[in-house]
Motif scaffolding. Structure first.
Motif, PDB file in Angstrom:
ATOM      1  N   SER A 186     -12.535  24.194  43.564  1.00 13.64           N
ATOM      2  CA  SER A 186     -12.968  22.920  44.160  1.00 13.64           C
ATOM      3  C   SER A 186     -14.087  23.115  45.176  1.00 13.64           C
ATOM      4  CB  SER A 186     -11.791  22.178  44.816  1.00 13.64           C
ATOM      5  OG  SER A 186     -10.793  21.903  43.850  1.00 13.64           O
ATOM      6  N   GLY A 187     -14.696  24.301  45.203  1.00 10.02           N
ATOM      7  CA  GLY A 187     -15.842  24.540  46.072  1.00 10.02           C
ATOM      8  C   GLY A 187     -15.561  24.381  47.535  1.00 10.02           C
ATOM      9  N   ARG A 188     -14.318  24.608  47.957  1.00  9.59           N
ATOM     10  CA  ARG A 188     -13.947  24.307  49.345  1.00  9.59           C
ATOM     11  C   ARG A 188     -14.337  25.404  50.327  1.00  9.59           C
ATOM     12  NH1 ARG A 188      -9.356  26.042  46.752  1.00  9.59           N
ATOM     13  NH2 ARG A 188      -8.120  27.641  47.802  1.00  9.59           N
ATOM     14  N   GLY A 189     -14.627  26.646  49.832  1.00  5.21           N
ATOM     15  CA  GLY A 189     -14.996  27.733  50.714  1.00  5.21           C
ATOM     16  C   GLY A 189     -13.866  28.154  51.633  1.00  5.21           C
ATOM     17  N   ILE A 190     -14.219  28.923  52.662  1.00  5.73           N
ATOM     18  CA  ILE A 190     -13.260  29.358  53.678  1.00  5.73           C
ATOM     19  C   ILE A 190     -13.868  29.013  55.035  1.00  5.73           C
ATOM     20  CG2 ILE A 190     -12.007  31.309  54.687  1.00  5.73           C
ATOM     21  CD1 ILE A 190     -12.277  32.726  51.983  1.00  5.73           C
ATOM     22  N   VAL A 191     -13.204  28.209  55.797  1.00  3.03           N
ATOM     23  CA  VAL A 191     -13.749  27.695  57.057  1.00  3.03           C
ATOM     24  C   VAL A 191     -14.224  28.840  57.963  1.00  3.03           C
ATOM     25  CG1 VAL A 191     -13.241  26.403  59.166  1.00  3.03           C
ATOM     26  CG2 VAL A 191     -12.337  25.629  56.966  1.00  3.03           C
ATOM     27  N   GLY A 192     -15.478  28.764  58.357  1.00  2.00           N
ATOM     28  CA  GLY A 192     -16.044  29.743  59.267  1.00  2.00           C
ATOM     29  C   GLY A 192     -16.415  31.069  58.636  1.00  2.00           C
ATOM     30  N   VAL A 193     -16.123  31.252  57.346  1.00  2.00           N
ATOM     31  CA  VAL A 193     -16.397  32.525  56.673  1.00  2.00           C
ATOM     32  C   VAL A 193     -17.281  32.327  55.439  1.00  2.00           C
ATOM     33  CG1 VAL A 193     -15.378  34.553  55.563  1.00  2.00           C
ATOM     34  CG2 VAL A 193     -14.195  33.440  57.473  1.00  2.00           C
ATOM     35  N   ILE A 194     -16.880  31.400  54.560  1.00  2.36           N
ATOM     36  CA  ILE A 194     -17.634  31.076  53.349  1.00  2.36           C
ATOM     37  C   ILE A 194     -17.927  29.581  53.378  1.00  2.36           C
ATOM     38  CG2 ILE A 194     -17.660  31.079  50.830  1.00  2.36           C
ATOM     39  CD1 ILE A 194     -17.499  33.866  51.914  1.00  2.36           C
ATOM     40  N   PRO A 195     -19.197  29.166  53.324  1.00  3.12           N
ATOM     41  CA  PRO A 195     -19.491  27.730  53.381  1.00  3.12           C
ATOM     42  C   PRO A 195     -18.997  27.007  52.133  1.00  3.12           C
ATOM     43  CG  PRO A 195     -21.478  28.980  52.901  1.00  3.12           C
ATOM     44  CD  PRO A 195     -20.424  29.986  53.244  1.00  3.12           C
ATOM     45  N   PRO A 196     -18.549  25.774  52.286  1.00  3.86           N
ATOM     46  CA  PRO A 196     -18.109  25.000  51.122  1.00  3.86           C
ATOM     47  C   PRO A 196     -19.305  24.540  50.300  1.00  3.86           C
ATOM     48  CG  PRO A 196     -18.112  23.614  53.043  1.00  3.86           C
ATOM     49  CD  PRO A 196     -18.472  24.997  53.528  1.00  3.86           C
ATOM     50  N   LEU A 197     -19.040  24.203  49.061  1.00  4.53           N
ATOM     51  CA  LEU A 197     -20.078  23.654  48.190  1.00  4.53           C
ATOM     52  C   LEU A 197     -19.874  22.161  47.957  1.00  4.53           C
ATOM     53  CD1 LEU A 197     -20.323  26.535  45.538  1.00  4.53           C
ATOM     54  CD2 LEU A 197     -21.747  26.153  47.556  1.00  4.53           C
ATOM     55  N   ASP A 198     -18.680  21.681  48.208  1.00  3.29           N
ATOM     56  CA  ASP A 198     -18.456  20.244  48.066  1.00  3.29           C
ATOM     57  C   ASP A 198     -18.993  19.531  49.307  1.00  3.29           C
ATOM     58  OD1 ASP A 198     -16.353  21.409  49.605  1.00  3.29           O
ATOM     59  OD2 ASP A 198     -15.244  19.527  49.450  1.00  3.29           O
ATOM     60  N   ALA A 199     -19.750  18.484  49.075  1.00  5.78           N
ATOM     61  CA  ALA A 199     -20.355  17.668  50.142  1.00  5.78           C
ATOM     62  C   ALA A 199     -21.325  18.459  51.016  1.00  5.78           C
ATOM     63  CB  ALA A 199     -19.276  17.012  51.009  1.00  5.78           C
ATOM     64  N   ASN A 200     -21.824  19.583  50.516  1.00  4.40           N
ATOM     65  CA  ASN A 200     -22.785  20.387  51.266  1.00  4.40           C
ATOM     66  C   ASN A 200     -24.179  19.786  51.075  1.00  4.40           C
ATOM     67  OD1 ASN A 200     -24.678  22.447  52.024  1.00  4.40           O
ATOM     68  ND2 ASN A 200     -23.066  23.973  51.819  1.00  4.40           N
ATOM     69  N   PRO A 201     -24.884  19.427  52.157  1.00  2.00           N
ATOM     70  CA  PRO A 201     -26.194  18.795  52.015  1.00  2.00           C
ATOM     71  C   PRO A 201     -27.183  19.619  51.199  1.00  2.00           C
ATOM     72  CG  PRO A 201     -25.423  18.582  54.264  1.00  2.00           C
ATOM     73  CD  PRO A 201     -24.460  19.505  53.569  1.00  2.00           C
ATOM     74  N   ALA A 202     -27.101  20.956  51.287  1.00  2.00           N
ATOM     75  CA  ALA A 202     -28.012  21.797  50.512  1.00  2.00           C
ATOM     76  C   ALA A 202     -27.744  21.654  49.018  1.00  2.00           C
ATOM     77  CB  ALA A 202     -27.859  23.255  50.937  1.00  2.00           C
ATOM     78  N   VAL A 203     -26.493  21.458  48.659  1.00  2.00           N
ATOM     79  CA  VAL A 203     -26.123  21.270  47.256  1.00  2.00           C
ATOM     80  C   VAL A 203     -26.578  19.899  46.758  1.00  2.00           C
ATOM     81  CG1 VAL A 203     -24.181  21.074  45.648  1.00  2.00           C
ATOM     82  CG2 VAL A 203     -24.172  22.851  47.399  1.00  2.00           C
ATOM     83  N   LEU A 204     -26.512  18.892  47.616  1.00  2.00           N
ATOM     84  CA  LEU A 204     -26.839  17.526  47.236  1.00  2.00           C
ATOM     85  C   LEU A 204     -28.329  17.214  47.291  1.00  2.00           C
ATOM     86  CD1 LEU A 204     -23.958  15.684  49.118  1.00  2.00           C
ATOM     87  CD2 LEU A 204     -24.135  16.065  46.656  1.00  2.00           C
ATOM     88  N   ALA A 205     -29.138  18.160  47.768  1.00  2.00           N
ATOM     89  CA  ALA A 205     -30.577  17.926  47.879  1.00  2.00           C
ATOM     90  C   ALA A 205     -31.160  17.538  46.518  1.00  2.00           C
ATOM     91  CB  ALA A 205     -31.266  19.175  48.417  1.00  2.00           C
ATOM     92  N   PRO A 206     -32.194  16.706  46.499  1.00  2.00           N
ATOM     93  CA  PRO A 206     -32.681  16.130  45.250  1.00  2.00           C
ATOM     94  C   PRO A 206     -33.024  17.095  44.117  1.00  2.00           C
ATOM     95  CG  PRO A 206     -33.626  14.963  47.084  1.00  2.00           C
ATOM     96  CD  PRO A 206     -32.864  16.116  47.666  1.00  2.00           C
ATOM     97  N   ASN A 207     -33.612  18.272  44.424  1.00  2.00           N
ATOM     98  CA  ASN A 207     -34.066  19.098  43.307  1.00  2.00           C
ATOM     99  C   ASN A 207     -33.354  20.441  43.148  1.00  2.00           C
ATOM    100  OD1 ASN A 207     -35.093  20.591  45.382  1.00  2.00           O
ATOM    101  ND2 ASN A 207     -37.234  20.494  44.735  1.00  2.00           N
ATOM    102  N   GLY A 208     -32.369  20.734  43.951  1.00  3.74           N
ATOM    103  CA  GLY A 208     -31.596  21.953  43.766  1.00  3.74           C
ATOM    104  C   GLY A 208     -32.289  23.236  44.155  1.00  3.74           C
ATOM    105  N   SER A 209     -33.429  23.166  44.859  1.00  4.48           N
ATOM    106  CA  SER A 209     -34.190  24.376  45.205  1.00  4.48           C
ATOM    107  C   SER A 209     -33.382  25.349  46.048  1.00  4.48           C
ATOM    108  CB  SER A 209     -35.467  23.997  45.964  1.00  4.48           C
ATOM    109  OG  SER A 209     -36.335  23.261  45.151  1.00  4.48           O
ATOM    110  N   ASP A 210     -32.611  24.825  46.995  1.00  5.43           N
ATOM    111  CA  ASP A 210     -31.872  25.712  47.897  1.00  5.43           C
ATOM    112  C   ASP A 210     -30.816  26.516  47.144  1.00  5.43           C
ATOM    113  OD1 ASP A 210     -33.364  24.820  49.972  1.00  5.43           O
ATOM    114  OD2 ASP A 210     -31.828  23.576  50.885  1.00  5.43           O
ATOM    115  N   ILE A 211     -30.125  25.887  46.196  1.00  7.17           N
ATOM    116  CA  ILE A 211     -29.106  26.608  45.436  1.00  7.17           C
ATOM    117  C   ILE A 211     -29.745  27.749  44.650  1.00  7.17           C
ATOM    118  CG2 ILE A 211     -27.277  26.403  43.714  1.00  7.17           C
ATOM    119  CD1 ILE A 211     -27.192  23.438  44.260  1.00  7.17           C
ATOM    120  N   ILE A 212     -30.871  27.459  44.017  1.00  9.82           N
ATOM    121  CA  ILE A 212     -31.556  28.481  43.221  1.00  9.82           C
ATOM    122  C   ILE A 212     -32.013  29.627  44.109  1.00  9.82           C
ATOM    123  CG2 ILE A 212     -33.504  28.929  41.689  1.00  9.82           C
ATOM    124  CD1 ILE A 212     -33.409  25.933  40.960  1.00  9.82           C
TER     125      ILE A 212
END
Length: 410
Positions: free
Chosen positions: A325-351
């Motif tokens: 569910s992309g939840r990550g680990i608080v303070g250790v691994i960032p989550p992917l759900d509702a992450n602004p970098a993931v939601l950015a229009p063109n996906g450049s940050d993920i790549i």
């Protein structure tokens, strides 16, 4: 024959001489304290403006210039702004420096290119510009001659800037809004002026000028996506509180949501983490007031056809750290759900992150690079999977061709 009087000096004369000496010392001391205050204030303001990031090349001396700044029209090298007389700004007067910051014109009378954000700096007060000048006069001089202009023809001809300036540059100091609070006005002064946030977080037109109707709505810079800073609840800061924003600017982290990386990590390190809590909250107050601009339209959502393949690739390569569910680990691994970098229009940050990996930062563990492990198509599939899973509502618009381009120019 010279005659000298040996008559004793009167008490009144002694008192007058002593008083003159005292006044001289007092004036000098007052001047010295004022100068030291200006330098200290200038250091803080130069930090707010993040001058060191652009005017320091990798491995170079602070403020000595040489950083390569890519543009659609070629590239520029940032100038040396140390007080070296021959190659820096040692021969510049305070008026010369103000003209560059406020008018976008250098000591030679040449128009500056907008890679130098004079379109924002023009709003900075004369007193603050003067304090920055006083501070830069105290940094270590470095002899480092820089050939700034490396642009392609005809953009390398500075007279081409005449039309650009007429169309896109309005000179003028910041004017407080009497209808807003002191905190809001201070935040506006910093965000629109010294911090020049719109320079990175706004899309530009074909002439390299910010699109006024899209200011602060996010843009790609050096392959990284600078996030939407408006109150858009999906792609912007709509769901962030002012305290969330201030804390992020201080620490580079929004626990349970995201952390700063790429150019923003450098901004936090060199600039915002060093600002006072009051100034950070002022910036947050202003940013929270920016009207929402829906850069992620509902009709842009596309069905991701390769959901099963994406899930398999995610489980094999990502779930060990980012969890189901992309939840990550608080303070250790960032989550992917509702992450602004993931939601950015063109996906450049993920790549970018998959290609280059990430170093340890802000308490988060490092992420390995996947450039040698995953194909272009596999990276695109993973990116689209995380953009459309667990309630994420971004478009599945990352392509293998996009990954290939970014792999060639990481």
């Amino acid at each position: 024959m010279n005659m000298q009087s040996n008559a004793p000096i009167s008490t009144a004369t002694k008192m007058m001489l002593a008083l003159k000496a005292f006044v001289s010392v007092l004036c000098f001391t007052s001047f010295s304290i004022a100068a030291q205050t200006s330098v200290k204030n200038g250091e803080y303001l130069a930090t707010a403006g993040d001058c060191i990031s652009c005017h320091t090349a990798p491995g170079g001396k602070p403020f000595a210039g040489g950083l390569k700044m890519n543009t659609p029209f070629g590239y520029l090298l940032s100038p040396n702004i140390t007080p070296d007389f021959e190659t820096g700004i040692g021969s510049w007067s305070k008026e010369d420096f103000l003209r560059a910051m406020h008018d976008g014109v250098n000591k030679k009378g040449q128009d500056l290119y907008p890679a130098m954000p004079f379109t924002s700096y023009t709003k900075v007060s004369k007193e603050d510009v003067g304090a920055i000048y006083d501070y830069l006069r105290t940094v270590t001089p470095v002899s480092n001659a820089i050939q700034v202009n490396q642009l392609d023809f005809p953009f390398n001809i500075r007279s081409s800037m005449i039309v650009w300036r007429e169309l896109f540059f309005t000179r003028g100091f910041f004017k407080p809004n009497p209808k807003q609070s002191d905190a809001w006005n201070r935040g506006a002064y910093l965000v629109e002026g010294l911090e020049h946030c719109s320079a990175c977080h706004s899309p530009r037109n074909i002439m390299g000028a910010i699109k006024p109707s899209k200011e602060f709505t996010g843009a790609v810079i050096d392959g990284w996506y600078a996030l939407n800073l408006t109150s858009n609840p999906l792609t912007g800061l709509g769901n962030w509180s002012a305290q969330d924003i201030a804390s992020y600017l201080k620490t580079g982290s929004y626990p349970g949501k995201t952390s700063a990386f790429g150019p923003m990590e450098e901004v936090v390190h060199n600039s915002t983490q060093n600002l006072t809590d009051a100034d950070l909250m002022a910036m947050a107050t202003y940013l929270k007031s920016l009207p929402s601009n829906s850069s992620l339209r509902s009709d842009s959502q596309k069905v991701f056809a390769n959901k099963a393949q994406g899930a398999a690739l995610y489980i094999d390569n990502c779930s060990g750290c980012h969890q189901s569910s992309g939840r990550g680990i608080v303070g250790v691994i960032p989550p992917l759900d509702a992450n602004p970098a993931v939601l950015a229009p063109n996906g450049s940050d993920i790549i970018k992150v998959m290609i280059l990996g990430l170093k340890a930062r802000n308490g988060y563990t490092p992420m390995p690079a996947f450039a040698s492990r995953l194909t272009d198509d596999e990276m695109a599939t993973i990116a689209n999977y995380v953009r459309t899973s667990w309630g994420n509502s971004a478009a599945a618009n990352v392509t293998a061709a996009q990954v290939k381009r970014m792999r060639a120019n990481p």
